[in-house]
Design an enzyme around this catalytic site. Structure first.
Site, PDB file in Angstrom:
ATOM      1  N   LYS A  43      48.292  54.003  38.937  1.00 19.40           N
ATOM      2  CA  LYS A  43      49.372  54.745  38.374  1.00 19.40           C
ATOM      3  C   LYS A  43      50.442  54.722  39.470  1.00 19.40           C
ATOM      4  O   LYS A  43      50.242  54.663  40.751  1.00 19.40           O
ATOM      5  CB  LYS A  43      48.939  55.968  37.716  1.00 19.40           C
ATOM      6  CG  LYS A  43      48.540  57.043  38.876  1.00 19.40           C
ATOM      7  CD  LYS A  43      48.452  58.564  38.240  1.00 19.40           C
ATOM      8  CE  LYS A  43      49.780  59.230  38.291  1.00 19.40           C
ATOM      9  NZ  LYS A  43      50.193  59.719  39.606  1.00 19.40           N
ATOM     10  N   LYS A  56      36.240  61.749  39.034  1.00 19.49           N
ATOM     11  CA  LYS A  56      35.699  63.188  39.624  1.00 19.49           C
ATOM     12  C   LYS A  56      34.728  63.467  38.871  1.00 19.49           C
ATOM     13  O   LYS A  56      34.492  63.626  37.831  1.00 19.49           O
ATOM     14  CB  LYS A  56      36.866  64.058  39.551  1.00 19.49           C
ATOM     15  CG  LYS A  56      38.084  63.956  40.473  1.00 19.49           C
ATOM     16  CD  LYS A  56      38.984  65.123  40.505  1.00 19.49           C
ATOM     17  CE  LYS A  56      40.296  65.036  40.968  1.00 19.49           C
ATOM     18  NZ  LYS A  56      40.536  65.024  42.302  1.00 19.49           N
ATOM     19  N   GLU A  86      48.298  72.493  43.279  1.00 23.56           N
ATOM     20  CA  GLU A  86      48.472  71.929  44.676  1.00 23.56           C
ATOM     21  C   GLU A  86      49.040  72.806  45.364  1.00 23.56           C
ATOM     22  O   GLU A  86      50.258  73.207  45.012  1.00 23.56           O
ATOM     23  CB  GLU A  86      49.028  70.541  44.499  1.00 23.56           C
ATOM     24  CG  GLU A  86      48.258  69.383  43.453  1.00 23.56           C
ATOM     25  CD  GLU A  86      49.023  68.292  43.904  1.00 23.56           C
ATOM     26  OE1 GLU A  86      48.444  67.443  44.621  1.00 23.56           O
ATOM     27  OE2 GLU A  86      49.704  67.823  43.053  1.00 23.56           O
ATOM     28  N   ASP A 143      54.276  62.573  36.901  1.00 24.06           N
ATOM     29  CA  ASP A 143      53.128  62.118  37.970  1.00 24.06           C
ATOM     30  C   ASP A 143      51.938  63.020  37.626  1.00 24.06           C
ATOM     31  O   ASP A 143      50.712  62.240  37.756  1.00 24.06           O
ATOM     32  CB  ASP A 143      53.753  62.909  39.056  1.00 24.06           C
ATOM     33  CG  ASP A 143      52.869  62.408  40.483  1.00 24.06           C
ATOM     34  OD1 ASP A 143      52.723  61.512  40.784  1.00 24.06           O
ATOM     35  OD2 ASP A 143      52.572  63.589  41.072  1.00 24.06           O
ATOM     36  N   HIS A 196      46.901  62.560  34.320  1.00 19.07           N
ATOM     37  CA  HIS A 196      45.700  63.460  34.565  1.00 19.07           C
ATOM     38  C   HIS A 196      45.444  64.755  33.704  1.00 19.07           C
ATOM     39  O   HIS A 196      44.343  64.882  32.996  1.00 19.07           O
ATOM     40  CB  HIS A 196      45.817  64.015  36.082  1.00 19.07           C
ATOM     41  CG  HIS A 196      46.152  63.229  37.250  1.00 19.07           C
ATOM     42  ND1 HIS A 196      45.367  61.882  37.223  1.00 19.07           N
ATOM     43  CD2 HIS A 196      46.617  63.142  38.268  1.00 19.07           C
ATOM     44  CE1 HIS A 196      45.760  61.230  38.242  1.00 19.07           C
ATOM     45  NE2 HIS A 196      46.532  61.839  38.966  1.00 19.07           N
ATOM     46  N   LYS A 220      53.438  71.438  42.591  1.00 20.20           N
ATOM     47  CA  LYS A 220      53.295  71.456  43.824  1.00 20.20           C
ATOM     48  C   LYS A 220      53.612  72.811  44.443  1.00 20.20           C
ATOM     49  O   LYS A 220      54.423  73.744  43.973  1.00 20.20           O
ATOM     50  CB  LYS A 220      54.347  70.484  44.504  1.00 20.20           C
ATOM     51  CG  LYS A 220      54.061  68.999  43.770  1.00 20.20           C
ATOM     52  CD  LYS A 220      53.300  68.343  44.631  1.00 20.20           C
ATOM     53  CE  LYS A 220      52.938  66.796  43.863  1.00 20.20           C
ATOM     54  NZ  LYS A 220      51.990  66.163  44.194  1.00 20.20           N
TER      55      LYS A 220
HETATM   56  C1  BG6 Z   1      48.154  61.858  42.134  1.00 19.04           C
HETATM   57  C2  BG6 Z   1      49.755  62.366  42.264  1.00 19.04           C
HETATM   58  O1  BG6 Z   1      48.088  60.964  41.045  1.00 19.04           O
HETATM   59  O2  BG6 Z   1      47.341  63.008  42.113  1.00 19.04           O
HETATM   60  C3  BG6 Z   1      49.936  63.098  43.245  1.00 19.04           C
HETATM   61  O3  BG6 Z   1      50.614  61.317  42.171  1.00 19.04           O
HETATM   62  C4  BG6 Z   1      48.811  64.310  43.417  1.00 19.04           C
HETATM   63  O4  BG6 Z   1      51.133  63.597  43.238  1.00 19.04           O
HETATM   64  C5  BG6 Z   1      47.612  63.810  43.050  1.00 19.04           C
HETATM   65  O5  BG6 Z   1      48.977  64.902  44.337  1.00 19.04           O
HETATM   66  C6  BG6 Z   1      46.678  64.948  43.124  1.00 19.04           C
HETATM   67  O6  BG6 Z   1      45.012  64.378  43.152  1.00 19.04           O
HETATM   68  P1  BG6 Z   1      43.989  65.184  43.700  1.00 19.04           P
HETATM   69  O7  BG6 Z   1      42.749  64.379  43.446  1.00 19.04           O
HETATM   70  O8  BG6 Z   1      44.322  65.477  45.184  1.00 19.04           O
HETATM   71  O9  BG6 Z   1      43.799  66.516  42.929  1.00 19.04           O
END
Ligand code: BG6
Length: 492
Positions: A149, A183, A217, A236, A241, A341
């Site tokens: 992606k 995951k 995050e 994003d 997700h 974020k």
């Molecule tokens: C990515 C995003 O797809 O997923 C990022 O582009 C994000 O911005 C990341 O930080 C988060 O993934 P994870 O596995 O750390 O939760």
């Protein structure tokens, strides 16, 4: 320890071999699979990028990457050396003509290998790389292409990418990664729902009050400001997700676990998502952008300062939405989702809140009507908790309190949780696309996201500011509290 079944011997060509994804995720994932004996000794990982570099120099880069991104306790010097021997390199210009003959010659040495082409490059190059693979006769029955992606930034660009890739690869050979699907705990959601009778019977609007999905995050935009500022949290994180998590939560039981059965059911959920229109955008969405604040006790800059002092950006770094899945099963059950974020915790969880009991025989002050919650923690501290009401011990009368039925995966299974990319890369070699997105899923998700992006673009106000280290703008709290509900907070 689970039995490891080796995959077929493969030559995996990684385009974008010097990039961040290869360094941080792909090489460590392949190293772990090799160390556990899953990758046959005749396999090769062939780095491909524009830079001229010797194989030795590429191996040295890979060694440095593994030392950085694999914990020292898992780095066995002998295994590391043996793994690096399987790395090869060829300089190829994805957008032009250079290097393709060299790649073809290298692959011709082992014509019977399974051949994943991993495109860890900018999506602008997907079309030209695929065309070149075809022109040079490098696509056969055992080839697969893996797309990272973002697949586009809206429906139109996603279609253009899908068309270009689809011209040379049949859909069964295209693996669109959403790493959340790899995951362990996300796959556990399938096990929880479809391998247990007790939950599935309760999975309806009669019993469930609402669902929450949070992906928080603590990081900011790190070194990716250029990409992120043209994307934002909706593109994003939500379009892929969070919507995928929602699909696994809300879908009907697939007929089997095969790729198309699972993806057919997810697609129905995406199609049932009510589009957000300009009329309800104010009531059901909140956009935020982080300002300076503190995360983990350390002061951090705001988003605009992270962009290098850019003052006009209206890109959202936080989104909270109230969504509706328009189906018999889910009518009237809101799905509240939020992601951002620079939030206080790295935390991904799904909370299913059941309806409160219709009537309480217990005294009002005893929490007699506290609803049950099922909390599926995806990361960190993976596990599943069911909050149930119990009687407080002691002779002091009938006092109740919520208590957890608690499965911690770490304590139960006492083994390392493999990174999502480990599972997904092996699935690519096996040719199992169950955990990958089909073209129609990606496009329906974009069509839904496009209508929201358009509704936002037409609004005069910018995203609301929130201090780094908070759970987003206060409007996100109001979004759910207006409905008499609250975001889930951990019970202590
Ligand atoms: C990515 C995003 O797809 O997923 C990022 O582009 C994000 O911005 C990341 O930080 C988060 O993934 P994870 O596995 O750390 O939760």
């Amino acid at each position: 320890m689970a039995t490891i079944i080796p995959v077929a011997s493969f030559d995996c060509v990684v385009f974008g071999a010097t990039g961040d994804l290869t360094t941080r995720k792909l090489l460590p994932a392949l190293y772990y699979r090799y160390k556990d004996g899953q990758i046959p000794g005749t396999s090769r990982i062939i780095g491909a990028s524009r830079s001229e570099m010797s194989v030795e120099a590429f191996r040295e880069r890979a060694r440095d990457a593994l030392k950085r991104f694999v914990p020292a306790r898992d780095l066995d010097e002998d295994k590391l050396g043996a793994f690096l021997d399987h790395l090869d390199y060829v300089a190829v210009d994805g957008a032009g003509d250079d290097g393709w003959e060299d790649l073809a010659a290298k692959l011709a040495e082992r014509p019977d290998q399974v051949r994943p082409y991993y495109l860890a490059t900018s999506p602008d190059l997907y079309g030209s790389i695929c065309r070149n693979l075809s022109v040079h006769g490098l696509i056969g029955e055992k080839s697969r292409v893996v797309l990272e992606k973002p697949i586009g930034k809206d429906l139109k660009s996603a279609r253009a990418i899908n068309d270009a890739v689809g011209e040379v690869f049949p859909e069964e050979q295209i693996f669109r990664i959403d790493h959340y699907l790899g995951k362990e705990t996300v796959q556990n959601l399938l096990a929880l729902r479809f391998a247990n009778t007790i939950f599935e019977r309760l999975w309806t609007a009669d019993v469930i009050d609402h669902v929450q999905i949070t992906v928080g995050e603590t990081v900011g935009v790190e070194g990716r400001a250029g990409y992120y500022d043209t994307s934002g949290a909706l593109r994003d994180m939500v379009q892929n997700h969070l919507l995928q998590l929602l699909c696994l939560m809300a879908m009907e039981s697939p007929l089997t676990l095969d790729a198309n059965s699972v993806r057919d059911e997810k697609l129905k959920v995406l199609r049932a998502l009510k589009p957000i229109t300009p009329n309800d955008v104010q009531a059901v969405t909140v956009r935020g952008q982080y300002a300076a604040g503190a995360v983990d006790g350390k002061p951090v800059e705001g988003y605009r300062a992270d962009l290098g002092g850019e003052t006009a950006s209206r890109t959202e770094t936080f989104v909270a939405l109230k969504l509706e899945v328009q189906s018999w099963r889910w009518a009237g059950v809101p799905f509240y989702i939020r992601t951002g974020k620079r939030l206080p915790q790295k935390l991904s969880e799904i909370v299913v809140q059941f309806r409160a009991s219709p009537f309480s025989i217990f005294p009002a002050e005893s929490f007699g009507r506290e609803p049950n919650r099922l909390v599926i923690r995806l990361q960190p501290e993976e596990g599943i908790k069911l909050e149930v009401m119990t009687k407080d011990p002691g002779p002091g009368g009938m006092r109740l309190r919520p208590t957890n039925l608690d499965i911690s995966f770490e304590e139960t299974f006492k083994q390392r949780y493999p990174d999502a990319y480990e599972r997904l890369l092996m699935d690519v070699v096996r040719g199992n696309a169950t955990l990958f997105m089909r073209r129609d899923e990606v496009e329906v998700a974009w069509a839904w996201a496009d209508s929201l992006l358009k509704a936002w673009a037409d609004r005069p106000e910018p995203p609301r500011s929130y201090p780094a280290g908070s759970w987003g703008p206060t409007a996100a709290i109001a979004l759910i509290e207006r409905d008499g509900r609250t975001w889930h907070e951990e019970m202590h």
